[in-house]
Design a protein around this motif. Structure first.
Motif, short mmCIF file in Angstrom:
data_model
loop_
_atom_site.label_atom_id
_atom_site.label_comp_id
_atom_site.label_asym_id
_atom_site.label_seq_id
_atom_site.Cartn_x
_atom_site.Cartn_y
_atom_site.Cartn_z
N UNK A 90 0.82 -1.21 0.00
CA UNK A 90 0.00 0.00 0.00
C UNK A 90 0.86 1.27 0.00
N UNK A 91 0.26 2.36 -0.41
CA UNK A 91 0.97 3.63 -0.50
C UNK A 91 1.50 4.08 0.86
N UNK A 92 0.69 3.92 1.92
CA UNK A 92 1.12 4.35 3.25
C UNK A 92 2.42 3.66 3.63
N UNK A 93 2.50 2.35 3.40
CA UNK A 93 3.70 1.58 3.77
C UNK A 93 4.91 2.12 3.01
N UNK A 94 4.76 2.29 1.70
CA UNK A 94 5.87 2.72 0.87
C UNK A 94 6.32 4.13 1.23
N UNK A 95 5.36 5.02 1.53
CA UNK A 95 5.71 6.40 1.93
C UNK A 95 6.39 6.43 3.30
N UNK A 96 5.92 5.62 4.22
CA UNK A 96 6.51 5.56 5.57
C UNK A 96 7.94 5.03 5.51
N UNK A 97 8.18 4.04 4.65
CA UNK A 97 9.54 3.50 4.51
C UNK A 97 10.53 4.56 4.05
N UNK A 98 10.07 5.49 3.22
CA UNK A 98 10.94 6.56 2.72
C UNK A 98 11.39 7.48 3.85
N UNK A 99 10.59 7.59 4.93
CA UNK A 99 10.91 8.46 6.05
C UNK A 99 11.86 7.81 7.06
N UNK A 100 12.07 6.50 6.96
CA UNK A 100 12.92 5.79 7.91
C UNK A 100 14.39 6.03 7.62
N UNK A 105 13.88 -0.84 8.82
CA UNK A 105 12.74 -1.38 8.08
C UNK A 105 11.48 -1.25 8.90
N UNK A 106 10.36 -1.25 8.21
CA UNK A 106 9.05 -1.16 8.85
C UNK A 106 8.62 -2.56 9.27
N UNK A 107 8.11 -2.68 10.49
CA UNK A 107 7.60 -3.95 10.99
C UNK A 107 6.13 -3.75 11.35
N UNK A 108 5.28 -4.58 10.77
CA UNK A 108 3.85 -4.50 11.02
C UNK A 108 3.45 -5.61 11.98
N UNK A 109 2.97 -5.23 13.16
CA UNK A 109 2.51 -6.19 14.17
C UNK A 109 0.99 -6.21 14.13
N UNK A 110 0.42 -7.39 13.95
CA UNK A 110 -1.03 -7.54 13.86
C UNK A 110 -1.52 -8.33 15.06
N UNK A 111 -2.42 -7.73 15.84
CA UNK A 111 -3.10 -8.41 16.93
C UNK A 111 -4.54 -8.62 16.50
N UNK A 112 -5.07 -9.82 16.68
CA UNK A 112 -6.45 -10.06 16.30
C UNK A 112 -7.07 -11.12 17.19
N UNK A 113 -8.38 -11.11 17.24
CA UNK A 113 -9.12 -12.07 18.04
C UNK A 113 -10.32 -12.55 17.23
#
Length: 167
Positions: A90-100, A105-113
């Protein structure tokens, strides 16, 4: 300890299992370690070809880990709507990586139930909370090897009065 390691059970849940066993057993001295961590450390020190309890990384999970976002544009030809298949596309991921900063690297943690039934007739259910990573492709992310059970959400008792402050 074999069940805890092979079942990929967390130390917190393993400690609860040990306490439960010790509370309800009729033994004067517990054969179990004081904690799950102590038990895993002990098993990892054993060097025997007939015993292999060492915690293992899951190669099918580790080999598919995405370190950098992927530009993959899928488009619905009729509505001209962009289709996203993975979080790292997604665009958000790619844009956020440019700011790092470099080498980060970006790490996405997913919590779900999700509701789960514990018995065959559907009377006992619970809500387990799982953790997984968005850096894994969907097919891998949904496999049992890439999920970790953290805890069960407590059940809230319905008092029947839904407008009360207690509810």
């Amino acid at each position: 300890m074999e069940l805890i390691v092979e079942g990929n059970i967390s130390n917190k849940v393993g400690d609860k299992i040990i306490k439960f066993f010790n509370r309800h057993s009729n033994l004067e001295k517990s054969p179990l370690p004081k904690s799950t961590k102590d038990g895993k450390d002990y098993l990892n020190q054993i060097s025997s070809p007939s015993i292999d309890f060492k915690e293992k990384s899951q190669p099918e999970v580790a080999d598919n880990f995405v370190h950098k976002g992927v530009v993959k544009v899928l488009q619905d030809t009729e509505s001209e709507t962009r289709i996203y298949g993975e979080p790292y596309e997604c665009d958000w991921w790619l844009e956020t990586e440019k700011l790092l900063p470099p080498m980060n690297n970006l790490l996405s943690v997913i919590l779900y139930s999700d509701a789960t039934t514990f018995d065959g007739i559907g009377k006992t259910s619970g809500h387990p909370v799982f953790l997984t990573l968005g850096n894994l492709p969907n097919q891998i992310r949904n496999s049992p090897e890439s999920k970790v059970l953290l805890e069960f959400l407590p059940k809230i008792q319905d008092s029947g009065v839904k407008i009360s402050e207690a509810f």
